[in-house]
Motif scaffolding. Structure first.
Motif, mmCIF file in Angstrom:
data_model
loop_
_atom_site.group_PDB
_atom_site.id
_atom_site.type_symbol
_atom_site.label_atom_id
_atom_site.label_comp_id
_atom_site.label_asym_id
_atom_site.label_seq_id
_atom_site.Cartn_x
_atom_site.Cartn_y
_atom_site.Cartn_z
ATOM 1 N N MET A 92 -6.397 -1.140 -4.632
ATOM 2 C CA MET A 92 -5.757 0.041 -4.038
ATOM 3 C C MET A 92 -5.404 1.086 -5.099
ATOM 4 N N GLU A 109 0.826 -1.213 0.000
ATOM 5 C CA GLU A 109 0.000 0.000 0.000
ATOM 6 C C GLU A 109 0.861 1.266 0.000
ATOM 7 N N THR A 151 -3.935 -5.224 -4.478
ATOM 8 C CA THR A 151 -3.189 -4.016 -4.873
ATOM 9 C C THR A 151 -3.879 -3.294 -6.032
#
Length: 364
Positions: free
Chosen positions: A105, A81, A102
């Motif tokens: 994210m 992150e 991910t």
């Protein structure tokens, strides 16, 4: 700019380290952190999880290791992150799950050394298409395979071929008595793999010793081995030394088969896993061959024994190679084709693609 790297085994750590080496030339101010081992550490990558705690291969092993895998996943997600770009190297069981997170994210996801979905697990193609921004392949036929399934992947070359080109001139010689035929034995690097194959290897050596007295066996790595005496050597040096000096090789399926082929040595490929892993794999498998040599050449150039390790037949193949000059030369000629098919400079080419795409998407 921060790069997160995730690999789960020593081979991935090695290939990833070469990629980092090339990326540092393009992005000299970039920082690198992630899951790796000694090779990535030498390149200055901050290791947040060590691969020695990661490597899980097979369905049975994955079930046993599940609690630990979840813990590793949570740690990796937390560190990923903090980064801009995530590079995943092989190790699909873990990396595909992490890449899904991910991607959510908003990270730029890159896969280097792709899951072998053409062998089994074709359902993962959708994941590769949805969760990754750049796919970089090291196997030549994968580019066309993925394009035929609506996914763009780029073949960058073979890091295994690169390693061979770099190391072939640094081979450490093995002291072998004159007038002996050398049988190289490469039982693999994973503990479970070696333990399953060693009893068969012991019996194959015994069979061959009864057939011929002029055979010298060189076995790779520090491994427990029951046989001792003249004409058997446990070699703790680089496996390339065995490949270079052997007349014939018995090798566990994996990268070693490709490396042996670069040295143009006829071989017999063996592989054995847990019964559950084998049964599930057999149901899901979509390919006729297991070794990279046969897969890339598109035919059964070298014999393969998967799960059912017929010791007498393997010994017979070894003797055929030694006694039939025409067969030996025919196999050598086919193995030579690999060098023409495979492309060098994989890490350099991969770094170029990454540089182009990262800049195109405004990350640099």
């Amino acid at each position: 700019m921060k790069f997160f790297i995730s690999c789960g085994e020593l081979s991935g750590d090695l290939h990833a380290s070469h990629l980092v080496q090339e990326l540092k030339k393009v992005f000299p101010q970039a920082k690198f952190l992630g899951i790796g081992g000694p090779n990535l550490a030498r390149e200055g990558v901050e290791i947040i999880l060590d691969i020695k705690d990661m490597g899980v291969v097979g369905f049975t092993e994955a079930v046993r290791a599940f609690p630990q895998v979840i813990k590793h996943y949570q740690v990796a997600k937390r560190y990923a992150e903090q980064c801009d770009i995530c590079i995943f190297v092989d190790y699909p069981g873990f990396n595909l799950k992490l890449a899904r997170s991910t991607k959510k994210m908003g990270k730029f996801n890159i896969y280097y050394i792709l899951p072998q979905v053409w062998a089994w697990g074709e359902g993962r193609i959708k994941r590769l298409k949805s969760d990754f921004d750049l796919l970089l392949s090291i196997i030549p036929f994968e580019e066309d395979y993925f394009r035929n399934h609506g996914v763009i992947a780029h073949y960058v070359g073979s890091p295994v071929f690169d390693r061979y080109l770099e190391e072939k001139g640094k081979i450490e010689p093995i002291n072998i008595p004159a007038n002996f035929k050398v049988i190289g034995i490469l039982p693999g690097s994973r503990k479970n793999e070696v333990s399953r194959l060693l009893p068969h290897i012991t019996n194959i050596i015994k069979i061959l010793q009864k057939k011929r007295k002029d055979l010298f066996f060189v076995i790779s790595r520090k491994i427990p081995f029951e046989l001792s005496g003249h004409n058997i050597l446990i070699w703790n040096g680089p496996p390339y030394s065995i490949m270079a000096q052997a007349d014939v090789v018995i090798s566990a399926s994996g990268t070693a088969t490709l490396e042996t082929a670069f040295f143009e040595k006829p071989m017999v490929v063996i592989y054995k896993t847990s019964i559950l892993t084998y049964m599930i794999g057999k149901i899901l498998a979509r390919v006729k061959h297991i070794s990279l040599v046969n897969l890339i050449l598109g035919e059964g150039v070298v014999p393969e024994f998967v799960q059912e390790i017929n010791e007498d037949q393997i010994a017979s193949f070894v003797l055929k190679y030694l006694e039939d000059k025409q067969l030996y030369e025919k196999v050598v000629k086919k193995l030579q084709n690999l060098k023409a098919i495979l492309k060098p400079n994989a890490a350099e080419n991969a770094a170029k693609y990454i540089s182009q795409e990262v800049k195109r998407h405004g990350y640099a």
